[in-house]
Design a protein around this motif. Structure first.
Motif, PDB file in Angstrom:
ATOM      1  N   LEU A 135       0.810  -1.221   0.000  1.00  0.00           N
ATOM      2  CA  LEU A 135       0.000   0.000   0.000  1.00  0.00           C
ATOM      3  C   LEU A 135       0.843   1.271   0.000  1.00  0.00           C
ATOM      4  N   ASN A 136       1.935   1.281   0.786  1.00  0.00           N
ATOM      5  CA  ASN A 136       2.701   2.518   0.930  1.00  0.00           C
ATOM      6  C   ASN A 136       4.193   2.212   1.044  1.00  0.00           C
ATOM      7  N   PRO A 137       4.853   1.885  -0.101  1.00  0.00           N
ATOM      8  CA  PRO A 137       6.262   1.463  -0.064  1.00  0.00           C
ATOM      9  C   PRO A 137       7.193   2.536   0.510  1.00  0.00           C
ATOM     10  N   ASN A 138       6.774   3.823   0.489  1.00  0.00           N
ATOM     11  CA  ASN A 138       7.687   4.893   0.945  1.00  0.00           C
ATOM     12  C   ASN A 138       7.481   5.266   2.410  1.00  0.00           C
ATOM     13  N   ILE A 139       6.751   4.428   3.141  1.00  0.00           N
ATOM     14  CA  ILE A 139       6.462   4.749   4.549  1.00  0.00           C
ATOM     15  C   ILE A 139       7.787   4.871   5.325  1.00  0.00           C
ATOM     16  N   SER A 140       7.851   5.820   6.268  1.00  0.00           N
ATOM     17  CA  SER A 140       9.099   6.016   7.028  1.00  0.00           C
ATOM     18  C   SER A 140       9.255   4.894   8.051  1.00  0.00           C
ATOM     19  N   GLU A 141      10.467   4.731   8.553  1.00  0.00           N
ATOM     20  CA  GLU A 141      10.746   3.712   9.581  1.00  0.00           C
ATOM     21  C   GLU A 141       9.823   3.932  10.786  1.00  0.00           C
ATOM     22  N   LYS A 142       9.668   5.208  11.184  1.00  0.00           N
ATOM     23  CA  LYS A 142       8.843   5.540  12.343  1.00  0.00           C
ATOM     24  C   LYS A 142       7.375   5.181  12.064  1.00  0.00           C
ATOM     25  N   GLY A 143       6.937   5.490  10.838  1.00  0.00           N
ATOM     26  CA  GLY A 143       5.557   5.199  10.443  1.00  0.00           C
ATOM     27  C   GLY A 143       5.288   3.707  10.436  1.00  0.00           C
ATOM     28  N   GLU A 144       6.286   2.939   9.939  1.00  0.00           N
ATOM     29  CA  GLU A 144       6.116   1.481   9.867  1.00  0.00           C
ATOM     30  C   GLU A 144       6.059   0.881  11.275  1.00  0.00           C
ATOM     31  N   LEU A 145       6.889   1.414  12.188  1.00  0.00           N
ATOM     32  CA  LEU A 145       6.898   0.923  13.571  1.00  0.00           C
ATOM     33  C   LEU A 145       5.545   1.206  14.229  1.00  0.00           C
ATOM     34  N   MET A 146       5.010   2.390  13.941  1.00  0.00           N
ATOM     35  CA  MET A 146       3.686   2.765  14.470  1.00  0.00           C
ATOM     36  C   MET A 146       2.616   1.814  13.914  1.00  0.00           C
ATOM     37  N   ALA A 147       2.689   1.554  12.581  1.00  0.00           N
ATOM     38  CA  ALA A 147       1.711   0.663  11.939  1.00  0.00           C
ATOM     39  C   ALA A 147       1.794  -0.734  12.553  1.00  0.00           C
ATOM     40  N   ALA A 148       3.035  -1.195  12.834  1.00  0.00           N
ATOM     41  CA  ALA A 148       3.222  -2.529  13.429  1.00  0.00           C
ATOM     42  C   ALA A 148       2.547  -2.584  14.797  1.00  0.00           C
ATOM     43  N   ARG A 149       2.710  -1.501  15.587  1.00  0.00           N
ATOM     44  CA  ARG A 149       2.119  -1.490  16.941  1.00  0.00           C
ATOM     45  C   ARG A 149       0.594  -1.431  16.879  1.00  0.00           C
ATOM     46  N   VAL A 150       0.069  -0.611  15.948  1.00  0.00           N
ATOM     47  CA  VAL A 150      -1.394  -0.500  15.837  1.00  0.00           C
ATOM     48  C   VAL A 150      -1.985  -1.841  15.379  1.00  0.00           C
ATOM     49  N   SER A 151      -1.342  -2.480  14.369  1.00  0.00           N
ATOM     50  CA  SER A 151      -1.911  -3.748  13.884  1.00  0.00           C
ATOM     51  C   SER A 151      -1.797  -4.831  14.957  1.00  0.00           C
ATOM     52  N   MET A 152      -0.756  -4.758  15.791  1.00  0.00           N
ATOM     53  CA  MET A 152      -0.646  -5.694  16.919  1.00  0.00           C
ATOM     54  C   MET A 152      -1.826  -5.492  17.873  1.00  0.00           C
ATOM     55  N   GLY A 153      -2.149  -4.226  18.169  1.00  0.00           N
ATOM     56  CA  GLY A 153      -3.274  -3.917  19.059  1.00  0.00           C
ATOM     57  C   GLY A 153      -4.589  -4.454  18.502  1.00  0.00           C
ATOM     58  N   VAL A 154      -4.808  -4.226  17.196  1.00  0.00           N
ATOM     59  CA  VAL A 154      -6.049  -4.691  16.556  1.00  0.00           C
ATOM     60  C   VAL A 154      -6.107  -6.221  16.604  1.00  0.00           C
ATOM     61  N   ALA A 155      -4.951  -6.875  16.306  1.00  0.00           N
ATOM     62  CA  ALA A 155      -4.904  -8.349  16.317  1.00  0.00           C
ATOM     63  C   ALA A 155      -5.273  -8.889  17.707  1.00  0.00           C
ATOM     64  N   ILE A 156      -4.822  -8.208  18.763  1.00  0.00           N
ATOM     65  CA  ILE A 156      -5.129  -8.666  20.128  1.00  0.00           C
ATOM     66  C   ILE A 156      -6.632  -8.560  20.404  1.00  0.00           C
ATOM     67  N   VAL A 157      -7.242  -7.458  19.939  1.00  0.00           N
ATOM     68  CA  VAL A 157      -8.686  -7.272  20.152  1.00  0.00           C
ATOM     69  C   VAL A 157      -9.478  -8.378  19.434  1.00  0.00           C
ATOM     70  N   VAL A 158      -9.098  -8.649  18.168  1.00  0.00           N
ATOM     71  CA  VAL A 158      -9.782  -9.689  17.390  1.00  0.00           C
ATOM     72  C   VAL A 158      -9.600 -11.053  18.066  1.00  0.00           C
TER      73      VAL A 158
END
Length: 588
Positions: A430-453
């Motif tokens: 979806l977003n190949p140019n995402i920054s390292e910080k952005g990717e780390l944030m995305a990883a944490r958010v998707s981890m949170g969502v995965a835990i809820v599911v």
């Protein structure tokens, strides 16, 4: 000190340890979040792999399954251990040499196709989510009994704990937490087993105790157990009751499913060198064997103790009365995992195989109207120390061990899911140019969502822990394992073949599992059952091996009917397999 306070203290102390480690090992970069900065020592990685791999299914359900059925369910032992060997020999070193963060990334690069990577992401998420449900159910079972709360409340507590250390620490936090969890779970599994083995056979080593004499009767322990279960109309404990074909396919499904499980493969990306990937695989096998050698003894002794508690004077004609039932039964009744229903109104607990036609006349003669005690398989290991009247601290230790097993695997799976979403889906597509910080944030958010599911699915689980897990293995076996094997060992398999194989393998397996006959819902029991097999004697839980075979065939046929992979891909495959010294992995 009462049992509840003791449980709180021991479980609380282990949680404080996990939180402390998570804060100490916070992930600061994506390399630390996905692969712990590739700086983990092989022995520590072996322990972490052991904890990651021995889930609630290994700790809680496996001995329960062996206890319930006996010899037939030793397929779980053979399949899981054999799969681990496959993984260590055939996959781990080569994938580490490839030098990527995730399994879909390897598949996408090797088959030079974003579609292949996406299919791998879907397969990974389907298998991992199915597997994580089993862990969450296990967390609920352990918490509900030992903190004396509803299993739903237990699940929320467990989810909060995982959320804290997994989201904060990523792979780095999870790795060091898993080392601590391994130590907790192995001590918690072994100590009660040693006590119970001493009680029943006078032998301190449970695997040897299993083949020793039963002190009270002077008979070999297994012969005594066979006599006790057949006396109640159950199948013999040491006999085989399944077809050879189904036993073989089920073991194969578990083996190749284990080798295709993404959360375990990812562990091998965390070590510095390829040589370390091999040695950490060896260490993990040692750490896993410590539990797996003890499990058959735990299962057999738990079954014998359970029946002795119901028929204290050793004869099946005189069961214990419900009023005089032991304390451990009262404790477990509160959780709803142990139920008594007085069908003939005599106030005694009848426990026998009421499905057995041969035993029916005996039961009728005694005025029995059906077995009155329902024991959930998942409680056998956790209740074992109470059944054997072991000291309170052992009971508390087992509580901490069961939770460590479930939480360590849940964290590994959630990390595999979140890296598939943030690294393969968001950064890869979806977003190949995402920054390292952005990717780390995305990883944490998707981890949170995965835990809820995962928590939601844990509250409404399809089937009990180990059955759900067996399905996850079938799905991983049919989709991911063949793609990895062909990716490493065949230069001829191209992107079209790989995608066709994965899709066919996954779909055929899902269809077989959910076809009305193979896997239907039992009203009122909140669980599924393996019904009449559709094909020969193959049950839905064993179909993964067939799905994998179909995957291999389809991939081979399609690849040979289409163009060869590009030259640079063929060279890449060559370079992964042929060692250039055991130095640093080469990056492409």
């Amino acid at each position: 000190m009462d049992q509840f306070t003791l449980n709180l203290l021991v479980v609380g102390a282990t949680f404080a340890l996990y939180f402390g480690i998570a804060i100490w090992a916070r992930a600061g970069s994506t390399a630390e979040f996905y692969a712990a900065g590739r700086g983990v020592h092989p022995v520590l990685n072996g322990m972490a792999t052991g904890a990651d791999w021995m889930s609630a299914a290994s700790f809680i359900s496996m001995a329960g399954l062996i206890a319930a059925v006996g010899y037939d369910n030793s397929t779980y032992l053979m399949g899981w251990t054999g799969g681990y060997v496959l993984l260590a020999m055939l996959l781990a070193p080569y994938l580490r040499k490839f030098g990527k963060f995730t399994v879909p990334e390897f598949i996408g690069d090797r088959f030079y196709s974003p579609t292949a990577r996406m299919v791998a992401v879907i397969c990974l998420i389907v298998a991992s989510v199915t597997y994580v449900i089993g862990q969450m159910t296990g967390v609920g079972v352990a918490f509900s009994r030992f903190l004396e709360v509803k299993s739903s409340t237990g699940l929320y507590i467990g989810a909060a704990v995982v959320f804290f250390y997994a989201v904060l620490g990523g792979m780095k936090g999870i790795t060091y937490t898993q080392v601590a969890q391994y130590v907790v779970l192995i001590i918690a599994y072994t100590i009660p087993a040693v006590f119970i083995s001493l009680q029943l056979t006078g032998n301190a080593l449970p695997p040897i105790g299993l083949f020793s004499e039963h002190t009270a009767s002077g008979m070999p322990l297994l012969a005594k157990l066979d006599q006790v279960v057949t006396d109640l109309g159950f199948g013999s404990y040491t006999g085989a009751h399944d077809t050879m074909l189904n036993t073989f396919l089920f073991t194969m499904s578990l083996m190749i499913g284990t080798a295709g499980l993404p959360h375990v493969i990812v562990r091998f990306f965390t070590v510095p060198k390829v040589a370390d990937a091999r040695s950490s695989a060896g260490w993990a096998l040692v750490f896993i064997a410590l539990l797996y050698l003890v499990a058959p003894a735990v299962g057999a002794m738990a079954r014998l103790n359970l029946i002795d508690n119901i028929y204290p004077n050793g004869t099946s004609e005189a069961p214990v009365s419900y009023e005089a039932r032991p304390d451990w039964m009262k404790n477990w009744e509160v959780t709803g995992l142990l139920k008594f229903e007085d069908k003939n109104g005599d106030g005694l607990i009848q426990f026998y195989n009421d499905k057995s036609a041969a035993y029916e006349p005996t039961a009728t003669e005694r005025g029995w109207k059906g077995s009155e005690l329902t024991v959930n398989n998942d409680i056998m290991v956790l209740a074992n120390p109470e059944i054997a009247k072991l000291p309170g601290w052992v009971v508390a230790l087992v509580a901490a061990g069961g939770l460590a097993a479930a939480l360590s695997t849940a964290a590994g799976l959630l990390l595999a899911i979140s890296s598939a979403i943030s690294h393969d889906l968001i950064k890869g597509q979806l977003n190949p140019n995402i920054s390292e910080k952005g990717e780390l944030m995305a990883a944490r958010v998707s981890m949170g969502v995965a835990i809820v599911v995962a928590t939601y699915l844990g509250l409404n689980p399809p089937g009990f822990a180990a059955q759900t897990v067996a399905l996850a293995f079938g799905l991983a076996a049919a989709s991911i394992f063949p793609a990895l094997m062909m990716g490493i060992f065949s230069k001829r398999i191209n992107n079209k073949g790989a995608v066709a194989g994965m899709v066919t393998g996954l779909l055929v397996t899902i269809v077989y599992i959910f076809l009305h006959k193979g896997w239907f819902f039992v009203e009122g029991t909140n669980s599924f059952t393996d019904a009449d097999p559709l094909l020969l004697s193959i049950k839905s839980t064993s179909f993964g091996a067939v799905g994998a075979l179909i995957n291999f065939i389809v991939a081979y046929v399609v690849s040979n009917a289409t163009e060869e992979p590009p030259v640079e891909i063929q060279e890449l495959v060559e370079s992964i397999r042929i060692p250039r010294g055991a130095g640093q992995a080469s990056h492409h």
